[in-house]
Design a protein around this motif. Structure first.
Motif, PDB file in Angstrom:
ATOM      1  N   ALA A  17       0.818  -1.203   0.000  1.00  0.00           N
ATOM      2  CA  ALA A  17       0.000   0.000   0.000  1.00  0.00           C
ATOM      3  C   ALA A  17       0.853   1.254   0.000  1.00  0.00           C
ATOM      4  O   ALA A  17       0.525   2.238  -0.656  1.00  0.00           O
ATOM      5  CB  ALA A  17      -0.925  -0.007   1.224  1.00  0.00           C
ATOM      6  N   ALA A  22      -0.384   5.201  -0.736  1.00  0.00           N
ATOM      7  CA  ALA A  22      -1.450   5.348   0.241  1.00  0.00           C
ATOM      8  C   ALA A  22      -1.076   6.284   1.371  1.00  0.00           C
ATOM      9  O   ALA A  22      -1.934   6.837   2.030  1.00  0.00           O
ATOM     10  CB  ALA A  22      -1.812   3.972   0.811  1.00  0.00           C
ATOM     11  N   LEU A 194      -7.739   8.170   4.328  1.00  0.00           N
ATOM     12  CA  LEU A 194      -7.344   7.160   3.342  1.00  0.00           C
ATOM     13  C   LEU A 194      -8.463   6.128   3.195  1.00  0.00           C
ATOM     14  O   LEU A 194      -8.375   5.000   3.682  1.00  0.00           O
ATOM     15  CB  LEU A 194      -6.045   6.482   3.779  1.00  0.00           C
ATOM     16  CG  LEU A 194      -4.809   7.383   3.846  1.00  0.00           C
ATOM     17  CD1 LEU A 194      -3.611   6.574   4.305  1.00  0.00           C
ATOM     18  CD2 LEU A 194      -4.526   8.021   2.497  1.00  0.00           C
ATOM     19  N   GLN A 197      -8.669   1.840   1.669  1.00  0.00           N
ATOM     20  CA  GLN A 197      -7.343   1.229   1.714  1.00  0.00           C
ATOM     21  C   GLN A 197      -7.404  -0.012   2.597  1.00  0.00           C
ATOM     22  O   GLN A 197      -8.218  -0.076   3.525  1.00  0.00           O
ATOM     23  CB  GLN A 197      -6.315   2.215   2.279  1.00  0.00           C
ATOM     24  CG  GLN A 197      -6.033   3.411   1.393  1.00  0.00           C
ATOM     25  CD  GLN A 197      -5.326   3.007   0.106  1.00  0.00           C
ATOM     26  OE1 GLN A 197      -4.633   1.998   0.070  1.00  0.00           O
ATOM     27  NE2 GLN A 197      -5.522   3.788  -0.950  1.00  0.00           N
TER      28      GLN A 197
END
Length: 223
Positions: A17, A22, A194, A197
């Motif tokens: 990620a 991210a 975020l 995610q």
């Protein structure tokens, strides 16, 4: 938020990620971290104080533990790292006392992961004084010596102080990390920005925000 419990999966997914972008490139106050209205006094001198609020009973804390330990190791001498076990529920109080007793006996490094594993992987119930004493005895600690510390005035005083810090920092969920007595961040705070995610990515993103905050404080100290 339900965090993944498998350590290797959490770390590997975090790496994926992070490389996918991210992590917040420029963490923002009120989004990726919060600034306390009333800064709290720290006692770590010129070093930056970092405090994790956690509970052994919290599955989120268990999943975050390997990410946090790696982060603390990476920071090295730049920080002073502390932990504050919280008591959101009455049944968590024995776990608060367990942490402070292990800390007083210099056994936290040896048993920290074992406590998490016992509760979240082996499904052991460590919510009474007797359960806690049985657990440490099975892990090589003299039961009487442990109980002497566990039931001591100093441990109870630390439990009381933990509750005061919980209120002072406005902690309403764990794990939460406080930096320099002024800033707090957590996977849940970072996760609000975020969206969509993987949960494990939020742990890695939180560590990146912590990096940024430590660097920010270090720059301020040099001025």
């Amino acid at each position: 938020m339900r965090f993944l419990q498998h350590v290797l999966a959490a770390i590997s997914l975090s790496v994926v990620a992070l490389t996918a972008g991210a992590t917040p490139a420029n963490p923002q106050n009120g989004v990726d971290y919060l600034t306390l209205d009333k800064p709290q006094q720290t006692d770590s001198g010129k070093k930056i104080e970092v405090t994790e609020f956690f509970s052994y009973a919290c599955p989120h804390c268990s999943a975050f533990e390997p990410v946090l330990e790696a982060w603390v190791k990476k920071q090295g001498e730049a920080i002073v790292f502390k932990r504050v076990p919280v008591g959101f529920h009455r049944q968590w109080v024995p776990l608060q006392k367990l942490y402070f007793a292990l800390e007083a006996m210099n056994k936290t490094a040896e048993l920290q992961q074992k406590v998490f594993h016992a509760i979240h992987e082996e499904r052991q119930q460590l919510f009474t004084d007797s359960d806690v004493a049985d657990f440490v005895a099975k892990n090589g600690i003299d039961r009487k010596k442990f109980l002497d510390v566990y039931n001591s005035f100093s441990v109870q005083a630390k439990v009381n102080r933990a509750q005061q810090l919980l209120a002072a920092y406005g902690i309403d969920g764990v794990p939460t990390v406080a930096i320099d007595g002024r800033f707090i961040t957590s996977p849940s705070i970072v996760g609000a920005a975020l969206r969509n995610q993987p949960e494990s990515a939020l742990m890695g993103a939180t560590a990146q925000v912590m990096d940024w905050l430590v660097a920010k404080v270090a720059k301020e100290h040099k001025k």
